[in-house]
Design an enzyme around this catalytic site. Structure first.
Site, PDB file in Angstrom:
ATOM      1  N   GLY A  49       1.315  10.632   1.715  1.00  0.00           N
ATOM      2  CA  GLY A  49       2.670  10.837   0.778  1.00  0.00           C
ATOM      3  C   GLY A  49       2.583   9.762  -0.202  1.00  0.00           C
ATOM      4  O   GLY A  49       1.478   8.793  -0.112  1.00  0.00           O
ATOM      5  N   GLN A  54       5.415   4.054  -6.784  1.00  0.00           N
ATOM      6  CA  GLN A  54       4.047   3.471  -6.458  1.00  0.00           C
ATOM      7  C   GLN A  54       3.129   3.593  -7.459  1.00  0.00           C
ATOM      8  O   GLN A  54       2.085   3.213  -7.681  1.00  0.00           O
ATOM      9  CB  GLN A  54       3.432   4.211  -5.090  1.00  0.00           C
ATOM     10  CG  GLN A  54       4.077   3.675  -3.793  1.00  0.00           C
ATOM     11  CD  GLN A  54       3.653   4.488  -2.661  1.00  0.00           C
ATOM     12  OE1 GLN A  54       3.706   5.649  -2.227  1.00  0.00           O
ATOM     13  NE2 GLN A  54       2.478   3.609  -1.981  1.00  0.00           N
ATOM     14  N   CYS A 111      -0.459   1.592   3.934  1.00  0.00           N
ATOM     15  CA  CYS A 111       0.431   2.114   2.403  1.00  0.00           C
ATOM     16  C   CYS A 111      -0.602   2.092   1.405  1.00  0.00           C
ATOM     17  O   CYS A 111      -1.368   1.180   1.420  1.00  0.00           O
ATOM     18  CB  CYS A 111       1.520   1.235   2.427  1.00  0.00           C
ATOM     19  SG  CYS A 111       2.624   1.505   0.818  1.00  0.00           S
ATOM     20  N   LEU A 112      -0.769   3.093   0.581  1.00  0.00           N
ATOM     21  CA  LEU A 112      -1.647   2.811  -0.595  1.00  0.00           C
ATOM     22  C   LEU A 112      -1.370   1.756  -1.411  1.00  0.00           C
ATOM     23  O   LEU A 112      -2.122   1.294  -2.290  1.00  0.00           O
ATOM     24  CB  LEU A 112      -1.396   4.215  -1.467  1.00  0.00           C
ATOM     25  CG  LEU A 112      -2.006   5.504  -0.679  1.00  0.00           C
ATOM     26  CD1 LEU A 112      -1.703   6.827  -1.404  1.00  0.00           C
ATOM     27  CD2 LEU A 112      -3.444   5.374  -0.114  1.00  0.00           C
ATOM     28  N   HIS A 153       8.779   6.710   6.053  1.00  0.00           N
ATOM     29  CA  HIS A 153       8.001   5.671   4.989  1.00  0.00           C
ATOM     30  C   HIS A 153       8.012   5.876   3.642  1.00  0.00           C
ATOM     31  O   HIS A 153       8.354   5.046   2.713  1.00  0.00           O
ATOM     32  CB  HIS A 153       6.355   5.919   5.489  1.00  0.00           C
ATOM     33  CG  HIS A 153       5.601   5.007   4.727  1.00  0.00           C
ATOM     34  ND1 HIS A 153       4.856   3.902   5.261  1.00  0.00           N
ATOM     35  CD2 HIS A 153       5.162   4.748   3.458  1.00  0.00           C
ATOM     36  CE1 HIS A 153       4.338   3.307   4.274  1.00  0.00           C
ATOM     37  NE2 HIS A 153       4.315   3.891   3.204  1.00  0.00           N
ATOM     38  N   GLU A 154       7.790   7.133   3.146  1.00  0.00           N
ATOM     39  CA  GLU A 154       7.960   7.495   1.640  1.00  0.00           C
ATOM     40  C   GLU A 154       9.609   7.200   1.187  1.00  0.00           C
ATOM     41  O   GLU A 154       9.566   6.719   0.169  1.00  0.00           O
ATOM     42  CB  GLU A 154       7.473   8.973   1.483  1.00  0.00           C
ATOM     43  CG  GLU A 154       6.286   9.357   1.819  1.00  0.00           C
ATOM     44  CD  GLU A 154       5.180   8.009   1.303  1.00  0.00           C
ATOM     45  OE1 GLU A 154       5.284   7.647   0.133  1.00  0.00           O
ATOM     46  OE2 GLU A 154       4.118   7.972   1.858  1.00  0.00           O
ATOM     47  N   HIS A 157      10.443   3.872   0.196  1.00  0.00           N
ATOM     48  CA  HIS A 157       9.933   3.362  -1.067  1.00  0.00           C
ATOM     49  C   HIS A 157      10.833   3.356  -1.911  1.00  0.00           C
ATOM     50  O   HIS A 157      10.894   2.875  -3.020  1.00  0.00           O
ATOM     51  CB  HIS A 157       8.661   4.257  -1.586  1.00  0.00           C
ATOM     52  CG  HIS A 157       7.379   3.883  -1.016  1.00  0.00           C
ATOM     53  ND1 HIS A 157       6.787   2.305  -1.135  1.00  0.00           N
ATOM     54  CD2 HIS A 157       6.324   4.314  -0.032  1.00  0.00           C
ATOM     55  CE1 HIS A 157       5.647   2.141  -0.505  1.00  0.00           C
ATOM     56  NE2 HIS A 157       5.352   3.375   0.100  1.00  0.00           N
TER      57      HIS A 157
HETATM   58 ZN    ZN Z   1       3.585   3.319   1.463  1.00  0.00          ZN
END
Ligand code: ZN
Length: 197
Positions: A49, A54, A111-112, A153-154, A157
């Site tokens: 995701g 991000q 996480c990216l 999680h997304e 953000h």
């Molecule tokens: Zn993340």
């Protein structure tokens, strides 16, 4: 295809609450380009995701998708979804932050935007999601197990929350150590999955 740079832990944009979009902003060329860039960037990075902050865009858009994913082997796939102004509601008892074992899923999340780290997060294992789609139509769905953890999680953000805020700090591990010391059957523990091995 356009890949965007992914903001890393410490970038202020990751800590800001993202702005909800007005319906008349959807369907514009800029918005379509942004969503398309998010999908390209997520797929290129093998992410499950990606949220707009991000890639330095502080608006309430998240994309999720899980195909065959080397970062998450042995987990169910999730069809591509574009979530605009999403809201998540736990579908299990979750009062005062107390979550019974059978209502929780524990995932060693990554996480990216937190490259190279994993940490265990415990979340409600079943949620309902309400959001708009790209045309501004309301969409509602529920999900459980691993996909429910990905969605939460997304959506975090979009409120400036990162998984490290919710992780058990003693579980944090760099990727090499995670792969070495966290056994595969300890990486995703779904308290509601009765018959899983
Ligand atoms: Zn993340």
């Amino acid at each position: 295809m356009t890949l965007r740079r992914i903001a890393q832990l410490g970038e202020p944009v990751l800590r800001k609450a993202a702005r909800p979009l007005a319906v008349d902003e959807l369907g514009t060329r800029e918005m379509q380009r942004l969503v398309s860039d998010m999908i390209d960037t997520m797929r290129d990075a093998d992410g499950a995701g990606l949220a707009a902050p991000q890639i330095y865009e502080s608006v309430q858009i998240a994309v999720i998708e899980l195909r065959e994913n080397p970062r998450y082997p042995d987990v169910p796939s999730i069809p591509l979804r574009v979530l605009i102004n999403p809201k998540v509601t736990p579908l299990v008892a979750f009062e005062a932050g107390v979550l019974a074992a059978q209502d929780a899923i524990q995932v060693y999340e990554g996480c990216l935007s937190v490259a190279g780290l994993r940490g265990m997060v415990r979340r409600p294992r079943k949620v309902r999601v309400n959001a708009l789609d790209m045309e501004g139509n309301p969409q509602e769905f529920s999900c459980e197990g691993f996909p429910a953890a990905v969605v939460q999680h997304e959506l975090d953000h979009l409120h400036g929350i990162l998984y490290v805020d919710r992780a058990d700090p003693r579980s944090l591990a760099f990727l090499r150590e995670y792969e070495r010391y966290v056994p595969p059957n300890g990486r995703v523990v779904d308290g509601g999955a009765q018959n899983s091995g």
